[in-house]
Design an enzyme around this catalytic site. Structure first.
Site, mmCIF file in Angstrom:
data_model
loop_
_atom_site.group_PDB
_atom_site.id
_atom_site.type_symbol
_atom_site.label_atom_id
_atom_site.label_comp_id
_atom_site.label_asym_id
_atom_site.label_seq_id
_atom_site.Cartn_x
_atom_site.Cartn_y
_atom_site.Cartn_z
ATOM 1 N N VAL A 1 -27.409 3.901 42.189
ATOM 2 C CA VAL A 1 -28.230 5.132 41.861
ATOM 3 C C VAL A 1 -29.559 4.617 40.801
ATOM 4 O O VAL A 1 -29.357 3.660 40.198
ATOM 5 C CB VAL A 1 -27.487 6.072 40.985
ATOM 6 C CG1 VAL A 1 -28.156 7.183 40.170
ATOM 7 C CG2 VAL A 1 -26.339 6.618 41.954
ATOM 8 N N ARG B 1 -25.623 8.433 35.241
ATOM 9 C CA ARG B 1 -24.687 9.124 34.574
ATOM 10 C C ARG B 1 -25.157 10.401 34.542
ATOM 11 O O ARG B 1 -24.909 11.302 33.401
ATOM 12 C CB ARG B 1 -24.960 8.555 33.003
ATOM 13 C CG ARG B 1 -24.619 7.252 32.776
ATOM 14 C CD ARG B 1 -23.348 6.640 33.437
ATOM 15 N NE ARG B 1 -22.953 5.247 33.300
ATOM 16 C CZ ARG B 1 -23.420 4.165 34.124
ATOM 17 N NH1 ARG B 1 -23.840 4.940 35.326
ATOM 18 N NH2 ARG B 1 -23.032 2.983 33.857
ATOM 19 N N GLY C 1 -23.641 12.049 37.512
ATOM 20 C CA GLY C 1 -22.826 12.704 38.585
ATOM 21 C C GLY C 1 -23.139 12.341 39.784
ATOM 22 O O GLY C 1 -22.426 12.875 40.498
ATOM 23 N N LEU D 1 -23.314 9.504 41.558
ATOM 24 C CA LEU D 1 -22.455 8.564 42.345
ATOM 25 C C LEU D 1 -20.933 9.428 42.718
ATOM 26 O O LEU D 1 -20.482 9.246 43.831
ATOM 27 C CB LEU D 1 -21.946 7.391 41.399
ATOM 28 C CG LEU D 1 -20.804 6.589 42.124
ATOM 29 C CD1 LEU D 1 -21.274 5.937 43.333
ATOM 30 C CD2 LEU D 1 -20.293 5.283 41.016
ATOM 31 N N SER E 1 -19.504 -4.156 42.080
ATOM 32 C CA SER E 1 -20.329 -4.693 41.122
ATOM 33 C C SER E 1 -19.699 -4.888 39.818
ATOM 34 O O SER E 1 -19.936 -5.927 39.138
ATOM 35 C CB SER E 1 -21.834 -4.129 41.159
ATOM 36 O OG SER E 1 -21.623 -3.063 40.410
ATOM 37 N N GLU E 2 -19.015 -4.065 39.454
ATOM 38 C CA GLU E 2 -18.300 -4.036 38.110
ATOM 39 C C GLU E 2 -16.888 -3.410 38.634
ATOM 40 O O GLU E 2 -16.895 -2.510 38.958
ATOM 41 C CB GLU E 2 -19.067 -3.249 37.062
ATOM 42 C CG GLU E 2 -20.378 -3.832 36.614
ATOM 43 C CD GLU E 2 -21.028 -2.859 35.693
ATOM 44 O OE1 GLU E 2 -20.831 -3.114 34.529
ATOM 45 O OE2 GLU E 2 -21.658 -1.897 36.000
ATOM 46 N N TYR F 1 -14.641 1.909 40.406
ATOM 47 C CA TYR F 1 -14.317 2.894 41.287
ATOM 48 C C TYR F 1 -12.768 3.184 41.310
ATOM 49 O O TYR F 1 -12.325 4.152 42.147
ATOM 50 C CB TYR F 1 -14.209 1.989 42.732
ATOM 51 C CG TYR F 1 -15.733 1.621 43.039
ATOM 52 C CD1 TYR F 1 -16.567 2.739 43.675
ATOM 53 C CD2 TYR F 1 -16.362 0.460 42.645
ATOM 54 C CE1 TYR F 1 -17.886 2.643 44.124
ATOM 55 C CE2 TYR F 1 -17.714 0.130 43.063
ATOM 56 C CZ TYR F 1 -18.214 1.236 43.752
ATOM 57 O OH TYR F 1 -19.564 0.742 44.155
ATOM 58 N N PHE G 1 -19.940 -7.930 52.205
ATOM 59 C CA PHE G 1 -20.681 -6.450 52.648
ATOM 60 C C PHE G 1 -21.100 -5.721 51.522
ATOM 61 O O PHE G 1 -20.537 -5.956 50.576
ATOM 62 C CB PHE G 1 -19.453 -5.955 53.897
ATOM 63 C CG PHE G 1 -18.445 -5.471 53.275
ATOM 64 C CD1 PHE G 1 -18.295 -4.131 52.802
ATOM 65 C CD2 PHE G 1 -17.206 -6.388 53.198
ATOM 66 C CE1 PHE G 1 -17.143 -3.688 52.279
ATOM 67 C CE2 PHE G 1 -15.889 -5.814 52.650
ATOM 68 C CZ PHE G 1 -15.946 -4.527 52.100
#
Ligand SMILES: CC(C)(COP(=O)(O)OP(=O)(O)OC[C@H]1O[C@@H](n2cnc3c(N)ncnc32)[C@H](O)[C@@H]1OP(=O)(O)O)[C@@H](O)C(=O)NCCC(=O)NCCS
Length: 401
Positions: free
Chosen positions: A82, A88, A90, A92, A116-117, A121, A401
């Site tokens: 994003v 921040r 919303g 995502l 990535s972090e 998720y 990927f």
């Protein structure tokens, strides 16, 4: 904030892919955009539009994922970003929901991703499903214990021959190891074998090494060397991009080869936690293994996902599963060889993300309960569920990927 989430048109795709530059801060070269455009089906690429401006993206590659005893259609989630100007609010969250609905409609029961972090998720129902290990080994301390002596021979081959020899080895291992993804000829060519200069990050070209026993290919390594000289001494590193071995003996010989490369002080790369290497060497500490959470997995369709794997016992366990984002999964299930909804009392209670952590065999239910991720409602169920989900080896995903 209100954005429209949709597939880009043919003419919009490149601009949308280019938008991710600002999300990651890395230049997208035209050559790479060509590559990604070939690999990515446009109907699996979603863009969040603020008016006509692409401000967020997510996509999924179509994979077959090896699960215990089988393979299942799986979305390999990628291209998540994003714009910093729109974070921040919303976006995502909206894209993740949209993508899970899409995978559900396609009949793909699983989604996987590399994060990535690690904090992003879990809230979307993804669980840690195949931890990986980073290897940063001290070459000077390498020595095999109870060494039966070298076997077979390694040949360095060119990219063209690698395109023929490596995929069958990969597929032989893939079918045995939960967490491996299918890799078609296009993905081999565009990514794993490709070697553009700007991917080298200071390293040299890719080398493709095939190991043969009696002339038969039994393993391979793809690696680079990062040359380094300090005050007259070579301090280079071998960067291992992928190893695949069809047996423990093949694995031992591949590492013997990689640790035998001259002018090198360190061997680095992603490492399979199911590899016997740690127990094969005299000095396991010198391998400097570091665990990271690795592959994340989401049960998109719990019923199909749990029906699609095999189990280690004939038992079945009643589970109460929470899933706010995909309400079709929520509720009480009997899980085992016949997966079905049930009205019986639940024996365990857990979140869909934590079920994902047990799904490929990375964690058992005792471990999950000790971390307060599973609640046992009937004594003895944690052990029964652990026995049911037990797999022969830890899962591992070698794919980027
Ligand atoms: C990660 C990223 C996609 C998040 O997008 P976003 O639109 O800001 O996310 P949302 O606004 O939908 O956030 C949803 C929730 O996740 C949290 N969250 C978002 N990014 C997070 C992060 N990097 N770490 C921890 N929490 C995060 C938000 O705080 C929010 O929490 P809340 O619901 O409790 O308020 C965006 O920051 C980004 O593009 N980062 C750089 C590229 C990247 O890392 N992409 C992921 C590749 S795997």
């Amino acid at each position: 904030m209100s954005v429209e989430i949709r597939n880009p048109s043919e003419g919009e795709l490149r601009k949308a892919m280019k938008a991710v530059e600002a999300a990651f801060g890395e230049e997208q070269k035209e050559e790479d955009l060509d590559r990604h455009q070939k690999a990515m089906p446009r109907d699996r690429f979603f863009v969040a539009y603020d008016g006509a401006v692409p401000v967020g993206t997510t996509a999924s590659l179509p994979f077959e994922l090896t699960v215990p005893g089988s393979e299942l259609a799986t979305g390999g989630v990628t291209w998540v970003g994003v714009l910093p100007s729109h974070r921040r609010r919303g976006i995502l969250t909206q894209m993740m929901k949209h993508q899970l609905d899409d995978l559900h409609e396609r009949g793909e029961p699983l989604a996987i991703l590399w994060a990535s972090e690690a904090a992003i998720y879990g809230r979307f129902g993804y669980g840690i499903s195949a931890p990986t290990v980073q290897l940063d080994a001290d070459r000077s301390r390498f020595s095999l214990r109870d060494d039966p002596g070298p076997r077979g021979a390694v040949r360095l081959i060119d990219r063209e021959e690698a395109g023929k020899v490596l995929p069958p080895i990969y597929d032989a291992v893939r079918r045995q190891v939960p967490g491996f993804t299918s890799r078609n000829a296009l993905l081999w060519d565009l990514y794993r074998l490709a070697d553009p200069e700007h991917w080298r990050r200071g390293g040299g070209p890719k080398f493709y090494a095939v190991l043969e026993f009696d002339g038969e290919p039994v393993g391979y390594a793809i690696y680079r060397i990062k040359l380094d000289w300090q005050e007259g001494f070579a301090k280079s590193q071998v960067r291992v991009l992928e190893t695949c071995a069809t047996s423990a003996a093949a694995e031992r010989e591949l590492w013997r080869f990689l640790f035998g490369i001259d002018l090198v002080v360190r061997i680095q790369g992603r490492h399979d936690p199911g590899s016997p290497l740690f127990l094969m060497v005299v000095d396991p500490r010198s391998l400097m293994l570091r665990v990271t959470e690795g592959l994340w997995l989401r049960l998109v369709d719990l019923g199909a996902a749990l029906t699609g794997r095999t189990y280690a016992t004939d038992d079945s366990v009643g589970m109460e599963v929470r899933d706010e984002l995909c309400p079709w999964n929520a509720g009480r299930w009997r899980i085992g060889n016949d997966v079905a909804r049930t009205d019986d009392d639940a024996e365990l209670e857990l979140d869909i993300a934590d079920l994902a952590s047990a799904y490929l065999g990375a964690f058992d239910f005792n471990q999950l309960a000790e971390a307060q991720r599973v609640r046992e409602l009937k004594p003895g169920t944690l052990q029964r569920a652990s026995d049911l989900f037990r797999t022969a080896r830890p899962p591992y995903c070698p794919e980027d990927f």
